[in-house]
Design a protein around this motif. Structure first.
Motif, PDB file in Angstrom:
ATOM      1  N   ASP A   1      21.762  11.685  11.986  1.00 25.47           N
ATOM      2  CA  ASP A   1      22.214  12.843  11.211  1.00 25.47           C
ATOM      3  C   ASP A   1      22.917  12.413   9.924  1.00 25.47           C
ATOM      4  OD1 ASP A   1      21.162  14.504  13.107  1.00 25.47           O
ATOM      5  OD2 ASP A   1      23.057  14.791  14.172  1.00 25.47           O
ATOM      6  N   LYS A   2      23.754  11.392  10.036  1.00 22.25           N
ATOM      7  CA  LYS A   2      24.431  10.880   8.831  1.00 22.25           C
ATOM      8  C   LYS A   2      23.424  10.327   7.830  1.00 22.25           C
ATOM      9  CE  LYS A   2      28.835   9.732  11.055  1.00 22.25           C
ATOM     10  NZ  LYS A   2      29.788   8.642  11.381  1.00 22.25           N
TER      11      LYS A   2
ATOM     12  N   CYS B   1      23.346  19.303  10.204  1.00 20.74           N
ATOM     13  CA  CYS B   1      24.657  19.894  10.519  1.00 20.74           C
ATOM     14  C   CYS B   1      24.575  20.523  11.901  1.00 20.74           C
ATOM     15  CB  CYS B   1      25.044  20.937   9.466  1.00 20.74           C
ATOM     16  SG  CYS B   1      25.300  20.254   7.824  1.00 20.74           S
ATOM     17  N   ARG B   2      24.925  19.770  12.912  1.00 22.12           N
ATOM     18  CA  ARG B   2      24.884  20.267  14.275  1.00 22.12           C
ATOM     19  C   ARG B   2      26.227  20.873  14.634  1.00 22.12           C
ATOM     20  NH1 ARG B   2      20.798  17.799  17.356  1.00 22.12           N
ATOM     21  NH2 ARG B   2      19.564  16.321  16.163  1.00 22.12           N
TER      22      ARG B   2
ATOM     23  N   CYS C   1      19.554  19.313   5.363  1.00 28.95           N
ATOM     24  CA  CYS C   1      20.990  19.538   5.582  1.00 28.95           C
ATOM     25  C   CYS C   1      21.226  20.500   6.742  1.00 28.95           C
ATOM     26  CB  CYS C   1      21.634  20.078   4.301  1.00 28.95           C
ATOM     27  SG  CYS C   1      21.792  18.866   2.975  1.00 28.95           S
TER      28      CYS C   1
ATOM     29  N   MET D   1      21.766  13.138   6.032  1.00 28.47           N
ATOM     30  CA  MET D   1      22.622  13.704   4.991  1.00 28.47           C
ATOM     31  C   MET D   1      22.644  12.814   3.745  1.00 28.47           C
ATOM     32  SD  MET D   1      23.764  16.616   6.006  1.00 28.47           S
ATOM     33  CE  MET D   1      25.155  16.888   4.908  1.00 28.47           C
TER      34      MET D   1
END
Length: 255
Positions: free
Chosen positions: A118-119, A190-191, A186, A122
């Motif tokens: 996830d990072k 964003c969880r 994005c 982003m």
């Protein structure tokens, strides 16, 4: 599942927008001017003048094109050099962002844990956004020069009146596609994080005594009474009645 589909769609939109921007570097007709074509004569003569980032061309009504390539780098107009640099910078940032996006997608087996992916996704979106801003800055710079030439031609009819060409419209559309891909990635990265419920025995102060049903108890022993009710020391076995992470013992009240 919807995250994977959105990430794949975002990557495809990225690549499509990046490809459109890359194609505009070599496309003709960044600016176009027409001369002649007035009626009232037996022979109507029309000439078109158009330019891109690499040459100026003249085309007559017989479809004969004569072009003059720009010379060495230090004799090219400063705004043309600026547009070239901005577009190439945007394409380089987009390439890095595309590679990071491939590592950060859920459907790939590289990139580490899901949090790391996830990072990385982003960061990929940030690279694409910066590249998109660089591309849009280059197109806006060229459009500004075309608009200035158009206004000067209105003041002085002897000068050519240039209009915005097809390549600029395609480039702006490609930037919009890149922004759309950024939004998709994005959103999937964003969880929502929900705090885990702690066991009530860990609360400080006076914890709330839970109320349960008799059928949810497997083992109990009567100890004392609390406000007229039986206070029991029980062992929980039904995870649906009280969601604890493991089997614990606590005091409850039977109603």
């Amino acid at each position: 599942m919807w995250r994977r589909l959105a990430q794949i769609l975002g990557l495809l939109v990225f690549i499509l927008g990046w490809g459109v921007v890359a194609c505009t570097l070599v496309l003709d007709h960044w600016r176009v001017a027409q001369q002649g074509g007035q009626g009232g004569a037996s022979v109507v003569t029309v000439a078109w003048y158009w330019s891109n980032l690499w040459k100026d061309c003249y085309e007559d009504s017989t479809a004969v094109v004569n072009c003059v390539d720009f010379g060495v780098l230090w004799v090219v107009k400063s705004y043309v050099q600026g547009v070239r640099g901005l577009l190439m910078t945007g394409l380089a940032l987009g390439s890095v962002g595309t590679v990071l996006a491939c590592f950060g997608m859920e459907c790939t087996y590289v990139g580490g844990t899901q949090r790391t992916k996830d990072k990385m996704l982003m960061v990929s979106s940030a690279f694409h956004f910066l590249g998109c801003v660089s591309d849009m800055a280059g197109y806006c710079l060229y459009i500004n020069r075309v608009a200035a030439a158009f206004l000067h031609a209105k003041a002085d009819p002897s000068k050519l009146s240039y209009d915005i060409g097809t390549a600029l419209y395609l480039g702006l559309a490609g930037c919009c596609l890149i922004l759309l891909g950024c939004v998709l990635h994005c959103v999937t990265a964003c969880r929502g994080t929900h705090p885990q419920r702690m066991q009530h025995s860990h609360y400080s102060g006076n914890p709330m005594v839970p109320f349960i049903r008799d059928e949810d108890l497997s083992v109990y022993q009567g100890k004392t009474s609390l406000h007229g009710h039986s206070s029991l020391s029980v062992r929980w076995t039904d995870s649906n009645a009280f969601p604890l992470s493991k089997t614990t013992s606590s005091n409850v009240v039977i109603v």
